[in-house]
Write a protein that holds these residues in place. Sequence first.
Motif, PDB file in Angstrom:
ATOM      1  N   THR A  63      -4.669  50.098  20.194  1.00 24.84           N
ATOM      2  CA  THR A  63      -4.267  48.876  21.075  1.00 24.84           C
ATOM      3  C   THR A  63      -4.575  48.824  22.097  1.00 24.84           C
ATOM      4  O   THR A  63      -5.170  47.689  22.702  1.00 24.84           O
ATOM      5  CB  THR A  63      -2.351  49.097  21.164  1.00 24.84           C
ATOM      6  N   THR A  67      -6.426  44.988  23.236  1.00 23.37           N
ATOM      7  CA  THR A  67      -5.733  44.923  24.088  1.00 23.37           C
ATOM      8  C   THR A  67      -7.148  44.577  25.825  1.00 23.37           C
ATOM      9  O   THR A  67      -6.871  43.297  25.850  1.00 23.37           O
ATOM     10  CB  THR A  67      -4.591  45.725  25.035  1.00 23.37           C
ATOM     11  N   ASN A  86      -1.359  42.230  12.508  1.00 25.16           N
ATOM     12  CA  ASN A  86      -1.841  43.804  10.892  1.00 25.16           C
ATOM     13  C   ASN A  86      -2.218  42.730   9.898  1.00 25.16           C
ATOM     14  O   ASN A  86      -1.413  41.583  10.196  1.00 25.16           O
ATOM     15  CB  ASN A  86      -1.246  44.471  11.244  1.00 25.16           C
ATOM     16  N   PHE A  92       0.211  42.727  16.670  1.00 28.96           N
ATOM     17  CA  PHE A  92      -0.413  44.463  17.228  1.00 28.96           C
ATOM     18  C   PHE A  92      -1.096  44.559  18.686  1.00 28.96           C
ATOM     19  O   PHE A  92      -0.492  45.267  19.520  1.00 28.96           O
ATOM     20  CB  PHE A  92      -1.911  45.052  16.576  1.00 28.96           C
ATOM     21  N   VAL A  93      -1.259  43.029  19.483  1.00 31.48           N
ATOM     22  CA  VAL A  93      -1.501  43.149  20.700  1.00 31.48           C
ATOM     23  C   VAL A  93      -1.154  40.862  20.576  1.00 31.48           C
ATOM     24  O   VAL A  93      -2.067  40.173  19.819  1.00 31.48           O
ATOM     25  CB  VAL A  93      -2.422  43.392  21.304  1.00 31.48           C
TER      26      VAL A  93
END
Length: 242
Positions: A63, A67, A86, A92-93
């Motif tokens: 991550t 990010t 995902n 996920f971010v």
Amino acid sequence: MTLRQTLFLGAGLGILLPALVLAYFQILSRFDSEVDLRVRAPLQQYADVLARGVAIAIWNVDTAVATELVEAVLRNPDVVQVTVTNEFREVFVRRDAANGREGSILTETRDVYYNQTPVGFLTIEMSTGRVQRQFLRAQMWLLVALAAQVVISFSLIWLLFDRRLVRPLLRLQDDARRLASGDMAQAVQWDRADEVGALAQGLDTMRVKISGLLAERERKNLELECELSERRRVEEALGLSQ
């Protein structure tokens, strides 16, 4: 409504309405082109590049890298949100820009693949607000120039109408009133070869004919008075002889 007011309204509408319609469609067309160039095209490029960049991060469940990549995209002031999920649609971010949403929001989504294996999804949203503000400021000068053009065009048309049509017609009106009051001595003289000149010539022709009729009437009245005087003289002479 006077002739001046009618011409003023007609000239104003004839110039202003086409100018407004032209400006409206020109601004819309240019704004769409500006949005395509400065928002939609970069949005598609960001989506393509970032989809390739986060694929490894999703595959490695990293991550931090994802990010960093997302925040790099958010440096563009028009990007308002980036979401990476995902393959199970789990976030996920996700990052939202601090500038918020303004104007229209354009969205691009991409399927994320790693070695031809689907590993997630990417969504990027960009706002047209900043581009719209800059575009409108730029178009203000266009509107100012258009307004100046309309004023100049209207002034020239109005000046032409006033000198070539309104004033001559008012002069003809004065000549007609003078003739109606019985002043036939002064001729209606115009040094113009256009329709107004022809109208003035017709008015002078009418003056000449009316003057002739009045002279003929005066002549007949004078003859009648002479006949009456002669008749009275004869009657008086006959009365005396009796």
